[in-house]
Design a protein around this motif. Structure first.
Motif, short mmCIF file in Angstrom:
data_model
loop_
_atom_site.label_atom_id
_atom_site.label_comp_id
_atom_site.label_asym_id
_atom_site.label_seq_id
_atom_site.Cartn_x
_atom_site.Cartn_y
_atom_site.Cartn_z
N ASP A 13 0.86 -1.19 0.00
CA ASP A 13 0.00 0.00 0.00
C ASP A 13 0.89 1.23 0.00
O ASP A 13 0.96 1.97 0.99
N SER A 14 1.60 1.44 -1.13
CA SER A 14 2.64 2.46 -1.10
C SER A 14 2.67 3.37 -2.31
O SER A 14 3.64 4.09 -2.52
N LEU A 15 1.62 3.34 -3.15
CA LEU A 15 1.60 4.21 -4.32
C LEU A 15 0.97 5.54 -3.94
O LEU A 15 -0.22 5.60 -3.62
N PRO A 16 1.74 6.64 -3.95
CA PRO A 16 1.19 7.93 -3.54
C PRO A 16 0.19 8.49 -4.55
O PRO A 16 0.38 8.40 -5.75
N VAL A 17 -0.89 9.06 -4.01
CA VAL A 17 -1.91 9.71 -4.82
C VAL A 17 -2.19 11.08 -4.25
O VAL A 17 -2.48 11.21 -3.05
N ASN A 18 -2.09 12.10 -5.08
CA ASN A 18 -2.52 13.44 -4.71
C ASN A 18 -3.86 13.67 -5.40
O ASN A 18 -3.97 13.60 -6.62
N SER A 19 -4.90 13.93 -4.61
CA SER A 19 -6.25 13.99 -5.15
C SER A 19 -6.88 15.35 -4.92
O SER A 19 -6.43 16.14 -4.08
N THR A 20 -7.95 15.62 -5.66
CA THR A 20 -8.74 16.83 -5.44
C THR A 20 -9.57 16.64 -4.16
O THR A 20 -9.83 15.51 -3.73
N SER A 21 -10.01 17.74 -3.58
CA SER A 21 -10.71 17.68 -2.30
C SER A 21 -12.06 16.99 -2.40
O SER A 21 -12.57 16.48 -1.38
N ASP A 22 -12.66 16.94 -3.59
CA ASP A 22 -13.99 16.33 -3.73
C ASP A 22 -13.94 14.85 -4.06
O ASP A 22 -14.99 14.21 -4.27
N LEU A 23 -12.74 14.26 -4.10
CA LEU A 23 -12.60 12.86 -4.47
C LEU A 23 -11.89 12.09 -3.36
O LEU A 23 -10.70 12.31 -3.09
N SER A 24 -12.60 11.18 -2.73
CA SER A 24 -12.03 10.40 -1.62
C SER A 24 -11.30 9.18 -2.14
O SER A 24 -11.48 8.75 -3.29
N LYS A 25 -10.50 8.58 -1.29
CA LYS A 25 -9.78 7.36 -1.65
C LYS A 25 -10.75 6.25 -2.01
O LYS A 25 -10.57 5.55 -3.02
N ASP A 26 -11.80 6.07 -1.20
CA ASP A 26 -12.77 4.99 -1.46
C ASP A 26 -13.45 5.17 -2.81
O ASP A 26 -13.64 4.20 -3.55
N THR A 27 -13.84 6.41 -3.12
CA THR A 27 -14.50 6.66 -4.40
C THR A 27 -13.56 6.37 -5.56
O THR A 27 -13.94 5.78 -6.57
N LEU A 28 -12.30 6.75 -5.41
CA LEU A 28 -11.31 6.53 -6.47
C LEU A 28 -11.07 5.05 -6.71
O LEU A 28 -11.17 4.57 -7.85
#
Length: 279
Positions: A13-28
């Motif tokens: 579980d080590s791949l970094p993701v920078n996301s927008t504020s309206d997109l959660s990890k679970d949704t992605l």
């Protein structure tokens, strides 16, 4: 902005993701288009472990993902993603990684034949095009074969039958549809350790993940019923679809729909499979 990690190709579980504020990890991670794209890419990257792979000595690695924007459909369902994937080797050589994720669609070559001529004849066969606004192309009257996005729960054949009904008004049983892309791929020798791409055409692989299985439906109808489809208004008006049907001679399909990649691909598959006696 938010940051988190997801599973890398080695299972960690080590791949970094920078996301927008309206997109959660679970949704992605639960977005079907993202899951298919990431799994396919990670499988292709693992193939570099093979000594004969072109990149074996200096393999490329997916180092991080930057989510640039997310579009949501009605009801809050994630529809489209724009992201940048950092795929590079140890020398810092990076592969182009700008990606528009939208997932799978289906396209249908719908051929109609008057029932007053022999079934084996190609004469007088007609194909249906839809004429509709396609704002990304800057068009209000774009000609193409019937097509549509696949929803999360549907099958490709079910999606094809649904789109045919919505866009033309014709009800076609799934068992009358022929998956031309799968049929054509059966005749191609695939390496056992090859890439795991979808059994579909990719209309714009340099920028989008979209893949389109192309189906064929051949239907015999009274000549007057075929003529009655010309100019018919169709589509789901409540979803903004403004579709007009155009019935064209099958022999002219490639000219009538030449700006649409899936129309030309469907035409080529039909001709090739017909030549080899597979349809």
């Amino acid at each position: 902005m938010s940051s988190f990690t997801i599973s890398a190709s080695d299972g960690s579980d080590s791949l970094p993701v920078n996301s927008t504020s309206d997109l959660s990890k679970d949704t992605l991670v639960n977005f079907p288009a993202f899951k298919i794209w990431l799994s396919t890419l990670q499988h292709s990257l693992r193939r570099q472990e093979n000594l004969s792979h072109e990149f074996h000595k200096n393999p490329y690695v997916l180092r991080k993902i930057d989510i640039q924007s997310a579009d949501f459909f009605k009801g809050g369902r994630l529809g489209f993603l724009k992201l940048k994937a950092d795929v590079s080797n140890r020398d810092g050589e990076a592969l182009p990684g700008s990606v528009f994720l939208r997932g799978g669609s289906v396209g249908m070559l719908l051929i109609l034949q008057p029932d007053d001529i022999p079934q084996a004849e190609e004469e007088d066969k007609r194909a249906i095009l839809t004429i509709q606004p396609r704002i990304p192309a800057g068009s209000l009257a774009f000609p193409e074969i019937p097509a549509g996005m696949l929803d999360d729960s549907g099958t490709f054949s079910g999606g094809a039958a649904k789109e045919i009904h919505e866009e033309t008004g014709l009800s076609i049983p799934q068992n009358e549809l022929i998956d031309m892309t799968s049929l054509a791929l059966q005749s191609i020798q695939q390496p056992k350790d090859g890439e795991t791409l979808q059994q579909a055409v990719y209309p714009s692989p340099g920028g989008s993940d979209e893949f389109i299985p192309l189906f064929l439906c051949q239907k015999r109808m009274p000549r007057k019923d075929i003529e009655g489809l010309q100019g018919r208004l169709s589509g789901l008006r409540q979803e903004g679809e403004k579709i007009t049907l155009k019935v064209v001679p099958l022999e002219n399909l490639w000219k009538e729909g030449l700006r649409d990649g899936k129309t030309l691909a469907a035409w080529a598959l039909y001709k090739g499979l017909k030549q080899e006696g597979k349809i």
